[in-house]
Design an enzyme around this catalytic site. Structure first.
Site, short mmCIF file in Angstrom:
data_model
loop_
_atom_site.label_atom_id
_atom_site.label_comp_id
_atom_site.label_asym_id
_atom_site.label_seq_id
_atom_site.Cartn_x
_atom_site.Cartn_y
_atom_site.Cartn_z
N HIS A 56 -3.87 -0.19 7.58
CA HIS A 56 -4.50 -1.26 6.90
C HIS A 56 -3.32 -1.97 6.11
O HIS A 56 -2.81 -1.25 5.23
CB HIS A 56 -5.75 -0.95 6.01
CG HIS A 56 -6.30 -2.10 5.55
ND1 HIS A 56 -6.93 -2.96 6.07
CD2 HIS A 56 -6.46 -2.58 4.01
CE1 HIS A 56 -7.65 -4.04 5.38
NE2 HIS A 56 -7.26 -3.70 4.09
N HIS A 58 -1.91 -5.81 4.42
CA HIS A 58 -2.03 -7.35 4.42
C HIS A 58 -0.50 -7.53 3.87
O HIS A 58 0.00 -7.55 2.76
CB HIS A 58 -2.56 -7.79 3.01
CG HIS A 58 -4.21 -7.31 3.36
ND1 HIS A 58 -4.92 -7.96 4.30
CD2 HIS A 58 -4.87 -6.40 2.62
CE1 HIS A 58 -6.36 -7.59 4.04
NE2 HIS A 58 -6.02 -6.76 3.18
N ARG A 79 -7.24 -10.71 -7.50
CA ARG A 79 -7.45 -11.35 -6.37
C ARG A 79 -6.95 -13.15 -6.69
O ARG A 79 -6.43 -13.59 -5.58
CB ARG A 79 -8.87 -11.23 -5.97
CG ARG A 79 -9.05 -12.11 -4.67
CD ARG A 79 -10.48 -11.94 -4.17
NE ARG A 79 -11.41 -12.79 -5.21
CZ ARG A 79 -12.71 -13.24 -4.85
NH1 ARG A 79 -13.01 -12.80 -3.39
NH2 ARG A 79 -13.34 -13.79 -5.43
N TYR A 118 -5.63 -12.81 7.51
CA TYR A 118 -6.51 -13.91 7.46
C TYR A 118 -5.90 -15.32 6.88
O TYR A 118 -6.77 -16.43 6.53
CB TYR A 118 -7.80 -13.36 6.31
CG TYR A 118 -7.41 -12.95 5.00
CD1 TYR A 118 -6.91 -13.81 4.09
CD2 TYR A 118 -7.09 -11.82 5.07
CE1 TYR A 118 -6.58 -13.22 2.69
CE2 TYR A 118 -6.75 -11.12 3.64
CZ TYR A 118 -6.47 -11.92 2.65
OH TYR A 118 -5.91 -11.50 1.45
N HIS A 200 -13.98 -9.98 7.46
CA HIS A 200 -13.28 -9.73 6.38
C HIS A 200 -14.12 -8.78 5.26
O HIS A 200 -13.57 -8.07 4.64
CB HIS A 200 -12.98 -11.16 5.64
CG HIS A 200 -12.24 -10.52 4.10
ND1 HIS A 200 -13.12 -10.59 2.96
CD2 HIS A 200 -11.02 -10.71 3.68
CE1 HIS A 200 -12.14 -10.39 1.94
NE2 HIS A 200 -11.11 -10.65 2.66
N ARG A 203 -19.01 -10.26 1.97
CA ARG A 203 -18.98 -11.49 1.16
C ARG A 203 -18.81 -12.49 1.84
O ARG A 203 -19.11 -13.65 1.55
CB ARG A 203 -18.03 -11.18 0.11
CG ARG A 203 -18.37 -9.96 -0.87
CD ARG A 203 -17.45 -9.75 -2.20
NE ARG A 203 -16.47 -9.09 -1.64
CZ ARG A 203 -15.09 -9.54 -1.58
NH1 ARG A 203 -14.74 -10.63 -1.82
NH2 ARG A 203 -14.22 -8.81 -0.97
N HIS A 225 -13.36 -4.83 5.60
CA HIS A 225 -13.33 -4.40 4.35
C HIS A 225 -14.97 -3.69 3.73
O HIS A 225 -15.68 -4.43 4.10
CB HIS A 225 -12.93 -5.43 3.25
CG HIS A 225 -11.73 -5.69 3.31
ND1 HIS A 225 -11.16 -7.20 3.62
CD2 HIS A 225 -10.41 -5.07 3.36
CE1 HIS A 225 -9.68 -7.00 3.54
NE2 HIS A 225 -9.50 -5.67 3.41
N GLU A 228 -15.43 -1.75 -1.35
CA GLU A 228 -14.42 -1.64 -2.13
C GLU A 228 -14.94 -1.63 -3.82
O GLU A 228 -14.08 -0.86 -4.32
CB GLU A 228 -13.22 -2.62 -1.84
CG GLU A 228 -12.00 -2.38 -2.78
CD GLU A 228 -10.87 -3.23 -2.27
OE1 GLU A 228 -9.60 -3.04 -2.70
OE2 GLU A 228 -11.09 -4.10 -1.48
N HIS A 262 -11.68 1.16 2.92
CA HIS A 262 -12.07 1.43 1.64
C HIS A 262 -13.25 2.34 1.42
O HIS A 262 -12.98 3.58 1.31
CB HIS A 262 -12.20 0.37 0.62
CG HIS A 262 -10.72 -0.61 0.80
ND1 HIS A 262 -9.52 -0.12 0.43
CD2 HIS A 262 -10.76 -1.86 0.84
CE1 HIS A 262 -8.82 -1.05 0.37
NE2 HIS A 262 -9.62 -2.00 0.59
N ASP A 313 -2.59 -1.13 2.63
CA ASP A 313 -3.13 -2.19 2.31
C ASP A 313 -2.22 -3.43 1.42
O ASP A 313 -1.57 -3.97 1.97
CB ASP A 313 -4.21 -1.85 1.05
CG ASP A 313 -5.16 -2.76 0.61
OD1 ASP A 313 -5.18 -3.94 1.18
OD2 ASP A 313 -6.27 -2.61 0.04
#
Length: 426
Positions: A56, A58, A79, A118, A200, A203, A225, A228, A262, A313
């Site tokens: 995983h 990003h 975030r 993404y 993703h 949510r 995900h 988390e 997660h 991550d």
């Protein structure tokens, strides 16, 4: 090519000494323990392991390292900073950054990465001339760094449950499952890149779209995900009367090809649903600690039937050996018991290439020194509980040496990282 390993961890029998490994066309053709070193062999001292799988990643989050700690905050405030960084990326800058990040991974023994991708479009959501330009930057970056990438192309349709996308999220979205499918279907897999898919989160993909997404991607790796944050669980229960895991089960998203990333805040029923379906669990312990996410039920998931993998991550640390150790330490802190995972189980989590869709047999070798200040005196079979990425001296990926004597073939990785990150924050 032929390699002689002073010690090597073999899947079937643990650590063996004086192991000869024959390689042809990037694949392992023979493994013979208890063999003298042939005169034509490349010697690999210390302990040799298969290449690590970083399940995983990003890649662009690496530019946040050391920039998010001054004001404390939460996952949600972190975030906001991540969205600000995402707004600065374009295909050229992402190529520079990802090349350096993947080279940093290689220095730590990673030969295969799952890129949970993404950032698809230009800021504001407009399309690049090549709709997969950002994906192609990641393909080239992996090729330059010498590792394989599973591009987990991520469907992202909403700003939250029953919330529209905000401006910072528009470049993540294709607008619909059909549009996402159309774009992803044009990605080609090759020896460097394997096309995969990701939800993703519950949510970002509404309940009404989940089943269609699963149907649109019927084979190959599917990551998501999951739970988390407690706030995600609370919002999902409030909107649907289901936990995120139950919602994914309803949509048919849980299966052996799926990996839940997660999986931190789970009920007993959630654990049973994941385990009984063979859904994998990817833990990212250093990120989960950095963001104060919590410590998930790793032992319970494995015992229920979920294969375990590890990821870095947001790259607060890129060191699979530290991730494995943090997994065990988290279990010890959570339960008050030592030895929650055996070294063999940690080895399996470190080398979980199957979670990324790659078949076994690649000539991926990672040699760890056993005479450094960290590893001197350790038993080879316990080296992963004391070594760090700094102890990796040689890395071979698909039969090619990409790290030798602790140096990556692309050059000074620190300088490459500094230049790429400085450009983004300028």
């Amino acid at each position: 090519m032929r390699y002689w390993c002073e010690h090597a961890w073999l899947d079937s029998s643990g650590v063996r000494s004086s192991v000869v490994v024959d390689v042809a066309d990037g694949r392992i053709t023979a493994v013979v323990p208890d063999s003298p070193c042939p005169p034509d062999a490349h010697r690999l001292t210390g302990l040799v392991l298969p290449g690590f799988a970083n399940a995983h990643s990003h890649a662009f989050h690496r530019a946040l390292r050391g920039r998010t700690h001054a004001d404390g905050g939460t996952f949600w405030t972190w975030r906001t900073g991540m969205y600000s960084l995402a707004s600065k990326l374009d295909p050229d800058s992402y190529l520079k950054l990802a090349t350096a990040v993947y080279a940093e991974m290689a220095l730590a023994g990673v030969t295969c990465v799952g890129e949970f991708h993404y950032v698809h479009h230009a800021p504001g959501g407009s399309r690049y001339a090549d709709p997969n330009a950002m994906s192609e930057a990641l393909r080239e970056a992996a090729s330059l760094a010498g590792i394989r990438v599973t591009l987990l192309d991520t469907c992202y349709l909403a700003g939250g449950i029953d919330q529209p996308l905000d401006p910072s999220q528009l470049r993540f979205s294709d607008g619909s499952v059909d549009a996402w499918t159309s774009r992803v279907s044009s990605l080609r897999s090759d020896s460097t890149l394997l096309a995969g898919a990701a939800i993703h989160s519950v949510r970002a993909v509404p309940r009404s779209s989940l089943s269609a997404l699963v149907s649109a991607w019927p084979t190959g790796p599917l990551h998501v995900h999951l739970s988390e944050q407690p706030a995600e669980n609370e919002a999902c229960l409030s909107a649907y009367g289901l936990s995120p895991t139950e919602l994914l089960a309803e949509a048919g998203a849980l299966s052996p090809r799926t990996t839940a990333v997660h999986a931190t805040h789970l009920s007993t029923k959630d654990i049973s649903l994941l385990g009984s379906s063979g859904t994998g669990a990817c833990f990212c312990p250093t990120t989960e600690a950095d963001l104060a996410d919590g410590i998930g039920p790793a032992r319970e998931l494995v015992d229920a039937g979920s294969p375990l993998s590890l990821g870095s991550d947001q790259h607060a640390v890129i060191d699979p050996l530290l991730e494995a150790r943090a997994l065990e330490h988290g279990e010890r802190l959570r339960t008050g018991q030592r030895g929650r995972f055996t070294p063999a189980e940690l080895f399996s989590a470190l080398t979980a290439h199957a979670s990324l869709g790659w078949q076994p047999g690649f000539a991926d070798l990672v040699a760890i020194s056993l005479d450094t200040p960290r590893t001197a005196g350790c038993l080879p079979e316990q080296a992963m509980l004391v070594a760090t990425g700094a102890d990796v001296h040689t890395v071979i990926a698909s039969g090619k040496v990409i790290v030798e004597d602790g140096h990556h073939r692309v050059g000074d990785v620190g300088r490459l990282l500094a230049a790429a990150i400085e450009e983004l924050w300028r």
